[in-house]
Motif scaffolding. Structure first.
Motif, PDB file in Angstrom:
ATOM      1  N   ALA A  67      53.753  27.226  65.223  1.00 21.29           N
ATOM      2  CA  ALA A  67      54.828  26.233  65.174  1.00 21.29           C
ATOM      3  C   ALA A  67      55.909  26.637  64.177  1.00 21.29           C
ATOM      4  CB  ALA A  67      54.256  24.862  64.818  1.00 21.29           C
ATOM      5  N   TRP A  68      55.503  27.122  63.004  1.00 25.31           N
ATOM      6  CA  TRP A  68      56.484  27.528  61.994  1.00 25.31           C
ATOM      7  C   TRP A  68      57.255  28.764  62.447  1.00 25.31           C
ATOM      8  CZ3 TRP A  68      59.180  25.678  58.227  1.00 25.31           C
ATOM      9  CH2 TRP A  68      59.758  26.521  57.279  1.00 25.31           C
ATOM     10  N   ASP A  69      56.564  29.747  62.984  1.00 26.25           N
ATOM     11  CA  ASP A  69      57.224  30.976  63.429  1.00 26.25           C
ATOM     12  C   ASP A  69      58.270  30.685  64.500  1.00 26.25           C
ATOM     13  OD1 ASP A  69      55.697  32.448  61.703  1.00 26.25           O
ATOM     14  OD2 ASP A  69      54.213  33.023  63.205  1.00 26.25           O
ATOM     15  N   ALA A  70      58.027  29.663  65.315  1.00 24.99           N
ATOM     16  CA  ALA A  70      58.959  29.342  66.401  1.00 24.99           C
ATOM     17  C   ALA A  70      60.303  28.841  65.880  1.00 24.99           C
ATOM     18  CB  ALA A  70      58.333  28.295  67.321  1.00 24.99           C
TER      19      ALA A  70
ATOM     20  N   ARG B 265      56.410  34.762  52.191  1.00 24.25           N
ATOM     21  CA  ARG B 265      55.741  33.990  51.134  1.00 24.25           C
ATOM     22  C   ARG B 265      55.646  32.517  51.512  1.00 24.25           C
ATOM     23  NH1 ARG B 265      59.845  35.794  46.559  1.00 24.25           N
ATOM     24  NH2 ARG B 265      61.197  35.428  48.389  1.00 24.25           N
ATOM     25  N   LEU B 266      56.725  31.977  52.046  1.00 22.22           N
ATOM     26  CA  LEU B 266      56.701  30.583  52.473  1.00 22.22           C
ATOM     27  C   LEU B 266      55.735  30.391  53.635  1.00 22.22           C
ATOM     28  CD1 LEU B 266      57.657  27.692  52.397  1.00 22.22           C
ATOM     29  CD2 LEU B 266      59.717  28.376  53.651  1.00 22.22           C
ATOM     30  N   ALA B 267      55.715  31.344  54.566  1.00 18.00           N
ATOM     31  CA  ALA B 267      54.778  31.256  55.690  1.00 18.00           C
ATOM     32  C   ALA B 267      53.338  31.251  55.190  1.00 18.00           C
ATOM     33  CB  ALA B 267      55.007  32.420  56.650  1.00 18.00           C
ATOM     34  N   ARG B 268      53.055  32.076  54.186  1.00 21.10           N
ATOM     35  CA  ARG B 268      51.692  32.125  53.644  1.00 21.10           C
ATOM     36  C   ARG B 268      51.311  30.817  52.972  1.00 21.10           C
ATOM     37  NH1 ARG B 268      50.555  34.087  48.627  1.00 21.10           N
ATOM     38  NH2 ARG B 268      52.456  35.338  48.591  1.00 21.10           N
ATOM     39  N   HIS B 269      52.209  30.259  52.186  1.00 22.90           N
ATOM     40  CA  HIS B 269      51.915  28.988  51.525  1.00 22.90           C
ATOM     41  C   HIS B 269      51.725  27.863  52.532  1.00 22.90           C
ATOM     42  CE1 HIS B 269      53.158  29.827  47.101  1.00 22.90           C
ATOM     43  NE2 HIS B 269      52.791  30.953  47.692  1.00 22.90           N
ATOM     44  N   LEU B 270      52.529  27.859  53.582  1.00 16.44           N
ATOM     45  CA  LEU B 270      52.368  26.835  54.617  1.00 16.44           C
ATOM     46  C   LEU B 270      51.035  26.975  55.336  1.00 16.44           C
ATOM     47  CD1 LEU B 270      55.995  26.798  56.066  1.00 16.44           C
ATOM     48  CD2 LEU B 270      54.828  24.837  55.042  1.00 16.44           C
TER      49      LEU B 270
ATOM     50  N   THR C 185      65.395  25.111  60.873  1.00 20.41           N
ATOM     51  CA  THR C 185      65.234  26.556  61.033  1.00 20.41           C
ATOM     52  C   THR C 185      64.862  27.148  59.679  1.00 20.41           C
ATOM     53  OG1 THR C 185      67.596  26.938  60.631  1.00 20.41           O
ATOM     54  CG2 THR C 185      66.881  26.689  62.939  1.00 20.41           C
ATOM     55  N   HIS C 186      64.463  28.406  59.674  1.00 20.34           N
ATOM     56  CA  HIS C 186      64.140  29.058  58.408  1.00 20.34           C
ATOM     57  C   HIS C 186      64.367  30.554  58.533  1.00 20.34           C
ATOM     58  CE1 HIS C 186      60.210  30.733  59.749  1.00 20.34           C
ATOM     59  NE2 HIS C 186      60.112  29.624  60.462  1.00 20.34           N
ATOM     60  N   SER C 187      64.334  31.241  57.388  1.00 16.54           N
ATOM     61  CA  SER C 187      64.701  32.657  57.335  1.00 16.54           C
ATOM     62  C   SER C 187      63.554  33.594  57.668  1.00 16.54           C
ATOM     63  CB  SER C 187      65.228  32.993  55.933  1.00 16.54           C
ATOM     64  OG  SER C 187      64.183  32.839  54.979  1.00 16.54           O
TER      65      SER C 187
ATOM     66  N   ALA D 255      44.035  47.776  56.399  1.00 13.66           N
ATOM     67  CA  ALA D 255      44.420  47.925  57.800  1.00 13.66           C
ATOM     68  C   ALA D 255      43.808  46.750  58.541  1.00 13.66           C
ATOM     69  CB  ALA D 255      43.903  49.248  58.357  1.00 13.66           C
ATOM     70  N   TRP D 256      44.624  46.030  59.300  1.00 19.25           N
ATOM     71  CA  TRP D 256      44.130  44.798  59.913  1.00 19.25           C
ATOM     72  C   TRP D 256      44.636  44.690  61.360  1.00 19.25           C
ATOM     73  CZ3 TRP D 256      40.728  41.683  57.398  1.00 19.25           C
ATOM     74  CH2 TRP D 256      40.386  40.478  58.020  1.00 19.25           C
ATOM     75  N   TRP D 257      43.687  44.641  62.285  1.00 18.88           N
ATOM     76  CA  TRP D 257      44.009  44.410  63.686  1.00 18.88           C
ATOM     77  C   TRP D 257      43.656  42.975  64.037  1.00 18.88           C
ATOM     78  CZ3 TRP D 257      42.247  49.108  61.959  1.00 18.88           C
ATOM     79  CH2 TRP D 257      42.960  50.248  62.358  1.00 18.88           C
ATOM     80  N   GLY D 258      44.597  42.275  64.660  1.00 17.49           N
ATOM     81  CA  GLY D 258      44.342  40.894  65.045  1.00 17.49           C
ATOM     82  C   GLY D 258      45.499  40.352  65.856  1.00 17.49           C
ATOM     83  N   ALA D 259      45.267  39.222  66.489  1.00 12.07           N
ATOM     84  CA  ALA D 259      46.303  38.586  67.296  1.00 12.07           C
ATOM     85  C   ALA D 259      47.166  37.682  66.423  1.00 12.07           C
ATOM     86  CB  ALA D 259      45.659  37.767  68.411  1.00 12.07           C
ATOM     87  N   PRO D 260      48.434  37.509  66.767  1.00  8.66           N
ATOM     88  CA  PRO D 260      49.270  36.546  66.041  1.00  8.66           C
ATOM     89  C   PRO D 260      48.670  35.146  66.139  1.00  8.66           C
ATOM     90  CG  PRO D 260      50.599  37.941  67.486  1.00  8.66           C
ATOM     91  CD  PRO D 260      49.173  38.199  67.840  1.00  8.66           C
ATOM     92  N   ASP D 261      48.873  34.345  65.113  1.00 13.03           N
ATOM     93  CA  ASP D 261      48.282  33.013  65.080  1.00 13.03           C
ATOM     94  C   ASP D 261      48.702  32.163  66.270  1.00 13.03           C
ATOM     95  OD1 ASP D 261      46.960  33.572  62.750  1.00 13.03           O
ATOM     96  OD2 ASP D 261      48.464  32.651  61.447  1.00 13.03           O
ATOM     97  N   GLU D 262      49.948  32.347  66.717  1.00 17.71           N
ATOM     98  CA  GLU D 262      50.458  31.502  67.785  1.00 17.71           C
ATOM     99  C   GLU D 262      50.047  31.962  69.175  1.00 17.71           C
ATOM    100  OE1 GLU D 262      53.597  34.673  67.042  1.00 17.71           O
ATOM    101  OE2 GLU D 262      52.172  33.464  65.882  1.00 17.71           O
TER     102      GLU D 262
END
Length: 485
Positions: free
Chosen positions: A289-292, A424-429, A418-420, A225-232
């Motif tokens: 930046a990636w999430d955007a 997994r890709l987000a984690r590697h980035l 753009t991306h899907s 269980a993890w509470w935290g703010a989004p990276d962006e």
């Protein structure tokens, strides 16, 4: 949860445990009242399977500071003293002083409760249940002194500061002799590496939990269980503070945040108050930046694409990504193979499965190129060429990777790709940092021997580099009949 010990643990804590310091939670000595989110957490943590066994053996609970971690941890530890005859309960931390925080809270709870005082005999570094042989002790990170223990319940405080995984490993392995043991880490985030320069045990578990949440692996014995703010998220906004902290405005004074954000370095504020991970080296892509660039959609069947392939044989991961050859390229993941957490050192990438995934991709799309570094994958390279698949060598040399890395970064920052939204890709980035030398900047892991995977990121960088280029003309192959010469 309908099945489990959560309600009983809640009842134990609220009936027998107390607030140990004057705070927003109440005056010292008053009854400890668990909030709804804490009760839900305990219900999941102490769930049981249909056969009556405990569902989870290992738990990682992440909360920013001041959300009541110590009081909750002390209550969980004290409850463990009465779970069975001869219970062994331990508080563990990076050093003895840290370990004594949860233990000290538990000891004060015993002193404040007539019922607990009657049942438990206190010592300097131990609490013993009279007549049952159950004992509660605090331990620090000198793991070599902890062999021979048989813990039934362990509470790790601030797991992220463990200097190495030794104590965690010793306690985890020692639980194997018990019927329904439970090891609970209650922590904030921190830097991703430990004193060895490798991934900390806390960050390893966090990434493991991410893979489970994404459905990449299945392990019902692990709970996170993890509470935290989004990276962006903007760390200066009250909205961000409220998202990250379940006790904001309840156990936490909002005025304290308004003051702390002005005098605390950003990286420290993000880890301690927003529960975000930070690198010891500079992360490649800025937070958010990636999430955007995410659209969530796949690449249409039949579209012209380039495929990126970054392969390893064992000990790492193998990745296949796809990038559309369009004005605004779209990036997606075809497949990825990572050594599972439970797998041994003899695990290897399923080569035939990788080759079949590439064949299926060529049936689905109009593949301009399969871009790959043939290092260690010479057989696959040869097999695919013999099948006349469009394989193109892309050795990961500085001359190739430096401009490709720059192009990918600029495309993300300018939102010209753009991306899907594949996790997994987000984690590697997010695992990528930049290493710079006289030849330029290129992708790397945060630490030389880090187990963090970046292969999907590397394959996406290679595929994008080729997708935005004009296709090279394919010279007409020349064939000779030896009889005519």
């Amino acid at each position: 949860m309908r099945r489990g010990d959560g309600p009983a643990v809640v009842d134990f804590i609220e009936t027998l445990c107390t607030v140990t310091k004057d705070s927003f939670a109440g005056p010292s000595g008053s009854s400890l009242t668990l909030r709804d989110w804490q009760q839900t957490l305990l219900a999941h943590l102490f769930a049981r399977r249909p056969d009556g066994r405990r569902r989870h053996r290992i738990a990682l609970i992440g909360e920013p500071r001041k959300n009541g971690k110590s009081g909750l941890g002390a209550g969980i530890a004290l409850d463990g003293l009465f779970e069975c005859e001869g219970a062994e309960v331990y508080s563990c931390a990076g050093d003895k002083e840290q370990a004594r925080i949860v233990f000290g809270d538990a000891k004060r709870m015993v002193d404040a409760s007539p019922d607990l005082s009657e049942a438990i005999k206190p010592y300097k570094d131990a609490l013993e249940v009279i007549g049952s042989g159950s004992v509660y002790r605090c331990l620090s990170a000198e793991a070599f002194t902890k062999e021979g223990l048989r813990p039934t319940r362990v509470v790790f405080d601030e797991l992220h500061v463990q200097p190495n995984p030794d104590l965690w490993n010793v306690m985890s392995l020692a639980m194997g002799a018990q019927l329904d043991p439970l090891i609970v880490a209650i922590t904030t985030a921190g830097v991703k590496t430990d004193s060895r320069g490798l991934d900390s045990i806390c960050y390893q578990l966090f990434q493991y939990g991410q893979r489970l949440a994404a459905g990449e692996e299945v392990d019902p014995t692990f709970f996170m269980a993890w509470w935290g703010a989004p990276d962006e998220a903007d760390h200066r906004l009250e909205e961000t503070w409220r998202i990250a902290n379940p006790a904001y405005g309840d156990l936490i004074d909002p005025e304290d945040f308004a003051s702390a954000v002005k005098r605390t370095p950003e990286a420290e504020f993000r880890t301690k108050r927003l529960n975000q991970w930070v690198n010891t080296a500079t992360a490649w892509l800025p937070a958010g930046a990636w999430d955007a660039c995410a659209t969530g959609g796949p690449i249409e069947d039949g579209a012209e694409v380039c495929i990126g392939f970054d392969g390893s044989f064992n000990g790492d991961s193998t990745a296949i990504t796809v990038v559309s050859c369009t004005e605004v390229p779209h990036v997606d993941v075809i497949a990825a193979w990572e050594r599972p957490q439970q797998a041994g050192q003899d695990w290897t990438v399923p080569i035939l499965e990788v080759e079949d995934a590439l064949r299926q991709a060529c049936r689905r799309w109009n593949v301009r190129e399969i871009v790959c570094d043939p290092y260690r994958w010479g057989r696959t390279y040869q097999v695919l060429e013999e099948e006349r698949l469009p394989v193109v060598e892309f050795p990961q040399s500085p001359a190739r990777m430096i401009p490709a890395t720059t192009r990918f970064y600029e495309s993300v920052m300018n939102r010209t790709l753009t991306h899907s939204g594949d996790p997994r890709l987000a984690r590697h980035l997010s695992n990528c940092v930049i290493r710079t030398d006289s030849r330029g900047s290129r992708l790397s892991k945060d630490a030389k021997h880090s187990p963090r995977k970046i292969d999907l990121a590397v394959s996406a960088v290679m595929a994008l580099e080729r997708a935005v280029q004009e296709p090279e003309p394919d010279p007409t192959p020349q064939f000779w009949n030896w009889a005519d010469l």
